[in-house]
Design an enzyme around this catalytic site. Structure first.
Site, PDB file in Angstrom:
ATOM      1  N   TYR A  48       0.835  -1.199   0.000  1.00 17.73           N
ATOM      2  CA  TYR A  48       0.000   0.000   0.000  1.00 17.73           C
ATOM      3  C   TYR A  48       0.869   1.249   0.000  1.00 17.73           C
ATOM      4  O   TYR A  48       1.712   1.428   0.869  1.00 17.73           O
ATOM      5  CB  TYR A  48      -0.917   0.007   1.210  1.00 17.73           C
ATOM      6  CG  TYR A  48      -2.222   0.705   0.940  1.00 17.73           C
ATOM      7  CD1 TYR A  48      -3.386  -0.017   0.719  1.00 17.73           C
ATOM      8  CD2 TYR A  48      -2.286   2.098   0.877  1.00 17.73           C
ATOM      9  CE1 TYR A  48      -4.588   0.627   0.447  1.00 17.73           C
ATOM     10  CE2 TYR A  48      -3.475   2.747   0.606  1.00 17.73           C
ATOM     11  CZ  TYR A  48      -4.619   2.005   0.392  1.00 17.73           C
ATOM     12  OH  TYR A  48      -5.797   2.643   0.104  1.00 17.73           O
ATOM     13  N   ASP A  88      -8.219  -2.510   1.659  1.00 16.44           N
ATOM     14  CA  ASP A  88      -9.403  -1.676   1.443  1.00 16.44           C
ATOM     15  C   ASP A  88     -10.674  -2.505   1.277  1.00 16.44           C
ATOM     16  O   ASP A  88     -10.640  -3.651   0.798  1.00 16.44           O
ATOM     17  CB  ASP A  88      -9.211  -0.798   0.213  1.00 16.44           C
ATOM     18  CG  ASP A  88      -8.209   0.323   0.445  1.00 16.44           C
ATOM     19  OD1 ASP A  88      -7.926   0.637   1.613  1.00 16.44           O
ATOM     20  OD2 ASP A  88      -7.696   0.871  -0.557  1.00 16.44           O
ATOM     21  N   SER A  89     -11.811  -1.891   1.617  1.00 16.53           N
ATOM     22  CA  SER A  89     -13.082  -2.619   1.612  1.00 16.53           C
ATOM     23  C   SER A  89     -13.470  -3.110   0.216  1.00 16.53           C
ATOM     24  O   SER A  89     -13.982  -4.229   0.067  1.00 16.53           O
ATOM     25  CB  SER A  89     -14.195  -1.734   2.176  1.00 16.53           C
ATOM     26  OG  SER A  89     -14.335  -0.531   1.437  1.00 16.53           O
ATOM     27  N   HIS A  97     -18.182   0.542   2.618  1.00 16.92           N
ATOM     28  CA  HIS A  97     -18.134   0.183   4.038  1.00 16.92           C
ATOM     29  C   HIS A  97     -18.104  -1.333   4.212  1.00 16.92           C
ATOM     30  O   HIS A  97     -18.648  -2.078   3.390  1.00 16.92           O
ATOM     31  CB  HIS A  97     -19.342   0.762   4.781  1.00 16.92           C
ATOM     32  CG  HIS A  97     -19.285   0.551   6.262  1.00 16.92           C
ATOM     33  ND1 HIS A  97     -18.265   1.022   7.049  1.00 16.92           N
ATOM     34  CD2 HIS A  97     -20.126  -0.116   7.108  1.00 16.92           C
ATOM     35  CE1 HIS A  97     -18.470   0.686   8.310  1.00 16.92           C
ATOM     36  NE2 HIS A  97     -19.603  -0.002   8.373  1.00 16.92           N
ATOM     37  N   HIS A 142     -18.375  -2.954  13.813  1.00 15.08           N
ATOM     38  CA  HIS A 142     -17.751  -2.183  12.729  1.00 15.08           C
ATOM     39  C   HIS A 142     -17.239  -0.858  13.261  1.00 15.08           C
ATOM     40  O   HIS A 142     -17.543  -0.443  14.383  1.00 15.08           O
ATOM     41  CB  HIS A 142     -18.725  -1.981  11.575  1.00 15.08           C
ATOM     42  CG  HIS A 142     -19.925  -1.113  11.895  1.00 15.08           C
ATOM     43  ND1 HIS A 142     -20.642  -0.435  10.929  1.00 15.08           N
ATOM     44  CD2 HIS A 142     -20.541  -0.801  13.069  1.00 15.08           C
ATOM     45  CE1 HIS A 142     -21.640   0.229  11.481  1.00 15.08           C
ATOM     46  NE2 HIS A 142     -21.596   0.030  12.784  1.00 15.08           N
ATOM     47  N   ASP A 166     -10.157   2.754  10.600  1.00 14.53           N
ATOM     48  CA  ASP A 166     -11.277   3.001   9.710  1.00 14.53           C
ATOM     49  C   ASP A 166     -11.963   1.655   9.498  1.00 14.53           C
ATOM     50  O   ASP A 166     -11.571   0.640  10.090  1.00 14.53           O
ATOM     51  CB  ASP A 166     -10.852   3.699   8.417  1.00 14.53           C
ATOM     52  CG  ASP A 166      -9.905   2.880   7.542  1.00 14.53           C
ATOM     53  OD1 ASP A 166      -9.781   1.654   7.764  1.00 14.53           O
ATOM     54  OD2 ASP A 166      -9.287   3.464   6.633  1.00 14.53           O
ATOM     55  N   CYS A 167     -12.999   1.610   8.668  1.00 12.71           N
ATOM     56  CA  CYS A 167     -13.796   0.381   8.592  1.00 12.71           C
ATOM     57  C   CYS A 167     -12.995  -0.816   8.081  1.00 12.71           C
ATOM     58  O   CYS A 167     -13.018  -1.902   8.680  1.00 12.71           O
ATOM     59  CB  CYS A 167     -15.047   0.608   7.752  1.00 12.71           C
ATOM     60  SG  CYS A 167     -14.778   0.900   5.980  1.00 12.71           S
ATOM     61  N   SER A 168     -12.274  -0.628   6.988  1.00  9.88           N
ATOM     62  CA  SER A 168     -11.519  -1.750   6.419  1.00  9.88           C
ATOM     63  C   SER A 168     -10.202  -1.985   7.148  1.00  9.88           C
ATOM     64  O   SER A 168      -9.700  -3.113   7.179  1.00  9.88           O
ATOM     65  CB  SER A 168     -11.263  -1.514   4.929  1.00  9.88           C
ATOM     66  OG  SER A 168     -10.561  -0.301   4.722  1.00  9.88           O
TER      67      SER A 168
END
Length: 369
Positions: free
Chosen positions: A156, A295-296, A328, A340, A276-278
């Site tokens: 990344y 990433d999501s 998300h 989450h 964060d979410c992911s």
């Protein structure tokens, strides 16, 4: 902090639990050092030829160049979209050391926290390996090796202050040739830092460091900037060279996830200072030895598709915009609920996922296990 006495020791003794003896692999040719507490009853053979800390000194030319392999040398490094992205409020995250508690305090307001969106890309924790892609003044663009993404095959990508990474070929060799200690606690501390001017950082969840000794109370680990320190053994899992964690159950994943209930959301976050979410789902799976994309949108292509009527704990639930773009992800925990990290106004928390999805944005579920 416990009191310890530094001693010199010959290598090749292997890992000796309960003795404080060095665990440096015998394929390293020179002596190393270990520390024992004053109450330790075990003795270690001393060698007059030993140079204290010799096997822990960094091998580096002190410069960061394109193509180098380097290692994160702060508690958590934030990777930015470009060197101009950080705001004045983000300064605590730009130093060495970083002050993440102050940064989180300064980001108390939802709008200023939401302002990170699009400015930061991801984070990398202490000791993480990166590949140098580009340098520009006091900034370096890197790719985080253990975060897979179609953005770059090396990992990344993002920009960080150059002072937050170090080149150290010896640390890289130790990561390859030694057992490893992986932090399972949300946060822990380095104690008895030796043989380095670098005072290290505050290792947090999922940090992996080379193991060089272990006793009944602590593990001794090598540091990316050189030298070594002790970490409370209760805060880590120890794995032999090439050993992976046993395959988790869905309930194992849920148990790990729930320890972060109440932690404030942080865009780009992958640590116990904010997810964060992911970053949350990525980190929970990684804690159990399972690598999924960062990433999501990419996580939504991992594993296998599963019906919403056949969900099991640990499954990932995805939510998309009207155009089909995944925005998300959460983790199903059973009983119609998911855990989450949704947005800058919220924390990690548990919800009834169907009631939460007021916009009817559910777009599918994936089973990784």
């Amino acid at each position: 902090m416990r009191t310890r006495i530094a001693v010199s020791a010959a290598l090749g003794l292997g890992l000796v639990l309960g003795s404080g003896a060095p665990a440096l692999s015998s394929n390293l040719s020179a002596p190393a050092t270990a520390s024992t507490r004053t109450s330790a009853t075990a003795s270690t053979n001393l060698s007059a030829a030993v140079v204290p800390g010799q096997e822990l000194e960094p091998i580096t030319d002190g410069k960061i160049r394109k193509g180098d392999t380097a290692y994160v040398d702060v508690t958590v490094a934030t990777l930015w979209k470009d060197p101009k992205s950080p705001r004045k409020v983000d300064r605590p995250a730009l130093g060495k050391p970083v002050d993440l508690d102050k940064w989180n305090k300064d980001l108390a307001g939802t709008e200023v926290r939401r302002g990170l969106t699009g400015k930061a890309d991801t984070q990398a924790t202490y000791g993480s390996q990166v590949t140098v892609l580009e340098t520009k003044g006091d900034w370096t663009k890197v790719a985080v090796t253990d975060q897979s993404t179609p953005k770059n095959q090396k990992g990344y990508p993002g920009w960080l202050p150059t002072k937050q990474i170090v080149e150290n070929d010896r640390f890289g060799k130790l990561k390859k040739d030694q057992p490893r200690a992986v932090v399972k606690a949300k946060k822990t501390e380095l104690e008895g830092v030796e043989f380095t001017k670098d005072t290290g950082a505050d290792p947090s969840f999922n940090v992996e460091l080379p193991l060089i000794a272990q006793d009944v109370e602590d593990v001794r680990v090598a540091l990316p900037g050189g030298g070594a320190a002790w970490i409370d053994v209760k805060d880590v899992n120890v794995f032999d060279i090439g050993e992976k964690p046993k395959k988790p159950s869905g309930d194992d994943l849920v148990k790990t996830a729930k320890q972060f209930d109440g932690l404030r959301y942080l865009w780009a976050g992958v640590s116990a200072y904010g997810f964060d979410c992911s970053g949350f789902t990525y980190s929970i799976y990684r804690a159990h030895g399972i690598d999924i994309p960062r990433d999501s949108g990419d996580q939504a292509k991992a594993g296998k598709k599963v019906s919403s009527k056949n969900l099991k704990p640990g499954d990932l639930l995805f939510f998309s915009t009207s155009s089909g773009t995944v925005h998300h992800v959460g983790m199903y925990i059973g009983g119609g609920k998911m855990i989450h990290s949704p947005n800058a106004s919220k924390t990690v928390y548990v919800v009834d996922w169907k009631k939460w999805d007021k916009g009817n944005e559910f777009s599918g579920a994936r089973r990784i296990l």
